[in-house]
Design an enzyme around this catalytic site. Structure first.
Site, PDB file in Angstrom:
ATOM      1  N   SER A   1       0.832  -1.202   0.000  1.00  0.00           N
ATOM      2  CA  SER A   1       0.000   0.000   0.000  1.00  0.00           C
ATOM      3  C   SER A   1       0.867   1.253   0.000  1.00  0.00           C
ATOM      4  O   SER A   1       2.004   1.247   0.501  1.00  0.00           O
ATOM      5  CB  SER A   1      -0.840  -0.041   1.279  1.00  0.00           C
ATOM      6  OG  SER A   1      -1.344   1.223   1.579  1.00  0.00           O
TER       7      SER A   1
ATOM      8  N   TYR B   1      -1.762  -0.320  10.533  1.00  0.00           N
ATOM      9  CA  TYR B   1      -2.051  -0.993   9.262  1.00  0.00           C
ATOM     10  C   TYR B   1      -0.860  -0.861   8.307  1.00  0.00           C
ATOM     11  O   TYR B   1      -0.370  -1.843   7.752  1.00  0.00           O
ATOM     12  CB  TYR B   1      -3.313  -0.395   8.616  1.00  0.00           C
ATOM     13  CG  TYR B   1      -3.461  -0.752   7.151  1.00  0.00           C
ATOM     14  CD1 TYR B   1      -3.763  -2.056   6.760  1.00  0.00           C
ATOM     15  CD2 TYR B   1      -3.266   0.207   6.145  1.00  0.00           C
ATOM     16  CE1 TYR B   1      -3.873  -2.396   5.408  1.00  0.00           C
ATOM     17  CE2 TYR B   1      -3.375  -0.133   4.798  1.00  0.00           C
ATOM     18  CZ  TYR B   1      -3.673  -1.432   4.434  1.00  0.00           C
ATOM     19  OH  TYR B   1      -3.769  -1.766   3.102  1.00  0.00           O
TER      20      TYR B   1
ATOM     21  N   LYS C   1       2.031  -3.675   6.553  1.00  0.00           N
ATOM     22  CA  LYS C   1       2.473  -3.781   5.154  1.00  0.00           C
ATOM     23  C   LYS C   1       3.994  -3.634   5.071  1.00  0.00           C
ATOM     24  O   LYS C   1       4.668  -4.353   4.346  1.00  0.00           O
ATOM     25  CB  LYS C   1       1.799  -2.694   4.299  1.00  0.00           C
ATOM     26  CG  LYS C   1       0.291  -2.850   4.178  1.00  0.00           C
ATOM     27  CD  LYS C   1      -0.077  -4.087   3.412  1.00  0.00           C
ATOM     28  CE  LYS C   1      -1.556  -4.320   3.295  1.00  0.00           C
ATOM     29  NZ  LYS C   1      -1.913  -5.625   2.776  1.00  0.00           N
TER      30      LYS C   1
ATOM     31  N   PHE D   1      -2.308   2.487  -4.698  1.00  0.00           N
ATOM     32  CA  PHE D   1      -2.766   3.782  -4.206  1.00  0.00           C
ATOM     33  C   PHE D   1      -4.255   3.630  -3.835  1.00  0.00           C
ATOM     34  O   PHE D   1      -4.549   2.801  -2.991  1.00  0.00           O
ATOM     35  CB  PHE D   1      -2.363   4.900  -5.179  1.00  0.00           C
ATOM     36  CG  PHE D   1      -0.901   5.256  -4.919  1.00  0.00           C
ATOM     37  CD1 PHE D   1       0.110   4.328  -5.228  1.00  0.00           C
ATOM     38  CD2 PHE D   1      -0.539   6.426  -4.278  1.00  0.00           C
ATOM     39  CE1 PHE D   1       1.445   4.583  -4.902  1.00  0.00           C
ATOM     40  CE2 PHE D   1       0.797   6.694  -3.964  1.00  0.00           C
ATOM     41  CZ  PHE D   1       1.782   5.774  -4.273  1.00  0.00           C
TER      42      PHE D   1
ATOM     43  N   ARG E   1      -5.853  12.316  -3.164  1.00  0.00           N
ATOM     44  CA  ARG E   1      -5.391  10.933  -3.317  1.00  0.00           C
ATOM     45  C   ARG E   1      -5.326  10.559  -4.792  1.00  0.00           C
ATOM     46  O   ARG E   1      -5.927  11.202  -5.641  1.00  0.00           O
ATOM     47  CB  ARG E   1      -6.364   9.953  -2.618  1.00  0.00           C
ATOM     48  CG  ARG E   1      -6.485  10.147  -1.110  1.00  0.00           C
ATOM     49  CD  ARG E   1      -5.225   9.718  -0.371  1.00  0.00           C
ATOM     50  NE  ARG E   1      -5.325   9.945   1.066  1.00  0.00           N
ATOM     51  CZ  ARG E   1      -5.033  11.086   1.699  1.00  0.00           C
ATOM     52  NH1 ARG E   1      -4.619  12.145   1.008  1.00  0.00           N
ATOM     53  NH2 ARG E   1      -5.135  11.182   3.004  1.00  0.00           N
TER      54      ARG E   1
ATOM     55  N   ARG F   1      -9.245  13.777  10.326  1.00  0.00           N
ATOM     56  CA  ARG F   1      -9.177  12.464  10.967  1.00  0.00           C
ATOM     57  C   ARG F   1      -7.708  12.170  11.246  1.00  0.00           C
ATOM     58  O   ARG F   1      -6.856  12.395  10.366  1.00  0.00           O
ATOM     59  CB  ARG F   1      -9.740  11.445   9.977  1.00  0.00           C
ATOM     60  CG  ARG F   1      -9.976  10.078  10.497  1.00  0.00           C
ATOM     61  CD  ARG F   1     -10.751   9.259   9.489  1.00  0.00           C
ATOM     62  NE  ARG F   1     -10.105   9.209   8.156  1.00  0.00           N
ATOM     63  CZ  ARG F   1     -10.562   8.485   7.148  1.00  0.00           C
ATOM     64  NH1 ARG F   1     -11.651   7.765   7.294  1.00  0.00           N
ATOM     65  NH2 ARG F   1      -9.949   8.473   5.981  1.00  0.00           N
TER      66      ARG F   1
ATOM     67  N   GLY G   1      -4.168  10.557  11.475  1.00  0.00           N
ATOM     68  CA  GLY G   1      -3.521   9.574  10.591  1.00  0.00           C
ATOM     69  C   GLY G   1      -3.628   9.933   9.117  1.00  0.00           C
ATOM     70  O   GLY G   1      -2.944   9.347   8.286  1.00  0.00           O
TER      71      GLY G   1
HETATM   72  N1  LIG Z   1      -8.705  -1.232  -0.939  1.00  0.00           N
HETATM   73  C1  LIG Z   1      -7.687  -0.426  -0.715  1.00  0.00           C
HETATM   74  O1  LIG Z   1      -7.842   0.790  -0.632  1.00  0.00           O
HETATM   75  C2  LIG Z   1      -6.286  -0.979  -0.600  1.00  0.00           C
HETATM   76  C3  LIG Z   1      -5.186  -0.112  -0.775  1.00  0.00           C
HETATM   77  C4  LIG Z   1      -3.897  -0.628  -0.635  1.00  0.00           C
HETATM   78  C5  LIG Z   1      -3.704  -1.961  -0.320  1.00  0.00           C
HETATM   79  N2  LIG Z   1      -4.794  -2.776  -0.148  1.00  0.00           N
HETATM   80  C6  LIG Z   1      -4.567  -4.174   0.227  1.00  0.00           C
HETATM   81  O2  LIG Z   1      -5.070  -5.030  -0.789  1.00  0.00           O
HETATM   82  C7  LIG Z   1      -5.591  -6.220  -0.204  1.00  0.00           C
HETATM   83  C8  LIG Z   1      -7.014  -6.411  -0.697  1.00  0.00           C
HETATM   84  O3  LIG Z   1      -7.777  -5.268  -0.354  1.00  0.00           O
HETATM   85  P1  LIG Z   1      -9.329  -5.203  -0.589  1.00  0.00           P
HETATM   86  O4  LIG Z   1      -9.694  -3.772  -0.703  1.00  0.00           O
HETATM   87  O5  LIG Z   1      -9.728  -6.157  -1.625  1.00  0.00           O
HETATM   88  O6  LIG Z   1      -9.827  -5.692   0.839  1.00  0.00           O
HETATM   89  P2  LIG Z   1     -10.973  -6.722   1.198  1.00  0.00           P
HETATM   90  O7  LIG Z   1     -11.182  -6.656   2.664  1.00  0.00           O
HETATM   91  O8  LIG Z   1     -12.153  -6.524   0.308  1.00  0.00           O
HETATM   92  O9  LIG Z   1     -10.282  -8.112   0.789  1.00  0.00           O
HETATM   93  C9  LIG Z   1      -9.447  -8.828   1.675  1.00  0.00           C
HETATM   94  C10 LIG Z   1     -10.009 -10.229   1.768  1.00  0.00           C
HETATM   95  O10 LIG Z   1      -9.194 -10.988   2.662  1.00  0.00           O
HETATM   96  C11 LIG Z   1     -10.052 -11.788   3.454  1.00  0.00           C
HETATM   97  N3  LIG Z   1      -9.311 -12.120   4.672  1.00  0.00           N
HETATM   98  C12 LIG Z   1      -8.930 -11.283   5.678  1.00  0.00           C
HETATM   99  N4  LIG Z   1      -8.272 -11.990   6.626  1.00  0.00           N
HETATM  100  C13 LIG Z   1      -8.228 -13.269   6.199  1.00  0.00           C
HETATM  101  C14 LIG Z   1      -7.696 -14.478   6.743  1.00  0.00           C
HETATM  102  N5  LIG Z   1      -7.100 -14.513   7.939  1.00  0.00           N
HETATM  103  N6  LIG Z   1      -7.839 -15.633   6.038  1.00  0.00           N
HETATM  104  C15 LIG Z   1      -8.478 -15.629   4.831  1.00  0.00           C
HETATM  105  N7  LIG Z   1      -9.003 -14.533   4.283  1.00  0.00           N
HETATM  106  C16 LIG Z   1      -8.874 -13.364   4.950  1.00  0.00           C
HETATM  107  C17 LIG Z   1     -11.302 -10.951   3.662  1.00  0.00           C
HETATM  108  O11 LIG Z   1     -12.448 -11.736   3.958  1.00  0.00           O
HETATM  109  C18 LIG Z   1     -11.428 -10.238   2.320  1.00  0.00           C
HETATM  110  O12 LIG Z   1     -12.258 -10.968   1.428  1.00  0.00           O
HETATM  111  C19 LIG Z   1      -5.487  -6.045   1.299  1.00  0.00           C
HETATM  112  O13 LIG Z   1      -4.327  -6.718   1.737  1.00  0.00           O
HETATM  113  C20 LIG Z   1      -5.327  -4.557   1.478  1.00  0.00           C
HETATM  114  O14 LIG Z   1      -4.603  -4.235   2.630  1.00  0.00           O
HETATM  115  C21 LIG Z   1      -6.063  -2.322  -0.303  1.00  0.00           C
END
Ligand SMILES: NC(=O)c1ccc[n+]([C@@H]2O[C@H](COP(=O)([O-])OP(=O)(O)OC[C@H]3O[C@@H](n4cnc5c(N)ncnc54)[C@H](O)[C@@H]3O)[C@@H](O)[C@H]2O)c1
Length: 336
Positions: free
Chosen positions: A124, A148, A152, A177, A230, A293, A295
């Site tokens: 991220s 968080y 990462k 992003f 952003r 907010r 952070g």
């Molecule tokens: N959406 C954003 O803005 C964003 C930005 C940067 C990075 N990310 C990263 O990308 C990844 C996906 O993000 P997203 O937006 O799709 O989030 P999301 O929450 O929709 O998807 C993550 C999935 O992981 C599953 N999960 C969580 N813990 C788990 C575990 N212990 N075992 C099995 N499954 C598990 C959840 O049920 C969910 O379906 C994440 O790692 C997030 O940190 C997201």
């Protein structure tokens, strides 16, 4: 390739699943449904007309991860499983460290044991130090300012150490992003369990009457209109970056680890997004300005030149297309 999508039923993972299946890969999805819904399995099948295996598995438990590796011939892992809400991570840091780090350790242990060498990790933009000047390049200083972001950062360090240890593991780290938007079918989109933490699903729920009003956190930042800026990227463009990243690692076997910013390179403020969404929904976004907010930083946007050049990846969608696809998704969801 046969790719394990850890956390693959979530917002980003489900779009990656579609891209992979439509481009000749096979997928296995593992997800514990902590932030996703089982119906997503059918939506992916409906869009792609392809079958795949799904494991309802909490990847914090090594025996569950082990079962998936034992039962399938896996060629690579895309690791999206984790919690992602910055605010919640400040209140429950241990829950974040436990989930995000342990799932990674378990996946890496099984990759070693079963001879799987390729991992693509969802990192991220929050790994970068807030004091960097924009736009951010991959060489900029790291220094996340919340739990968080630190999960990462620690995972990135863990991957570096694992690669440096001489194991066969090769890692590619994509620093996303701000992914927004939805699949054009309206069958997949950002549908978090509970009240959304991210801007677009929140706006979508306001315009469809499920939430009353959007809170805009601060209009006194040093940005053109005072609200936070952003780098919003269409989730379908983001999914495409994963295809390109796999291709790159396949063609360049000498690369052991690499890092890429995945953004458009353009910054939009919260009020720019409100305006763009209003254009597609006919002016229904109600918002109020509230205090900043903790952070949050004023601006965060990428220099995506490295991904453009080396991965041959370019974002295609503009901000109105992103908002229109979100609105389409929210309306289709309601019509079900
Ligand atoms: N959406 C954003 O803005 C964003 C930005 C940067 C990075 N990310 C990263 O990308 C990844 C996906 O993000 P997203 O937006 O799709 O989030 P999301 O929450 O929709 O998807 C993550 C999935 O992981 C599953 N999960 C969580 N813990 C788990 C575990 N212990 N075992 C099995 N499954 C598990 C959840 O049920 C969910 O379906 C994440 O790692 C997030 O940190 C997201």
């Amino acid at each position: 390739m046969n790719i394990l999508l850890a956390g693959g039923l979530g917002y980003i993972g489900s779009h990656i699943a579609v891209s992979l299946l439509e481009n000749g890969h096979d997928v296995i999805i593992a997800d514990d449904l902590s932030n996703s819904k089982i119906e997503v399995v059918d939506s992916i099948k409906k869009i792609t007309n392809k079958e795949f295996k799904f494991y309802n598995a909490d990847l914090k438990y090594i025996e569950k991860v082990e079962k998936i590796f034992a039962e399938n011939k896996i060629d690579g892992v895309i690791h999206l499983a984790g919690y992602k809400a910055v605010g919640e991570s400040c209140q429950q840091p241990l829950m974040y460290y436990e989930n995000n780090l342990i799932t990674t350790i378990n996946l890496l242990k099984c990759m070693r044991k079963y001879g799987v060498d390729l991992i693509l990790f969802s990192s991220s933009a929050t790994v970068y130090k807030a004091s960097n000047t924009m736009p951010l390049t991959e060489a900029d200083e790291l220094g996340p300012c919340n739990p968080y972001g630190r999960t990462k950062y620690f995972i990135e360090e863990m991957l570096k150490d694992e690669v440096a240890s001489g194991s066969n593991i090769r890692a590619i780290i994509l620093r996303y992003f701000n992914p927004i938007g939805a699949h054009e079918s309206g069958l997949l989109g950002d549908d978090p369990n509970g009240i959304p933490n991210n801007l677009l699903p929140y706006i979508s729920r306001v315009v469809t009457g499920k939430l009353e009003v959007l809170s805009v956190f601060g209009n006194d930042y040093p940005t053109p209109d005072g609200t936070g800026v952003r780098d919003y990227i269409h989730v379908v463009d983001l999914a495409d970056a994963h295809l390109k990243a796999i291709d790159y690692m396949q063609k360049n076997k000498d690369i052991k680890i690499d890092f890429f910013n995945i953004g458009t390179g353009k910054g939009y403020s919260v009020l720019n997004i409100v305006d763009a969404y209003n254009k597609v929904c006919g002016g229904k976004v109600k918002y109020k300005i509230v205090a900043r907010r903790s952070g949050d930083v004023a601006e965060l946007y990428a220099n995506p030149a490295k991904a453009n050049k080396i991965l041959n990846w370019h974002a295609k969608y503009d901000i109105e297309e992103m908002c229109a696809s979100s609105y389409n998704y929210e309306n289709k969801k309601d019509a079900k």
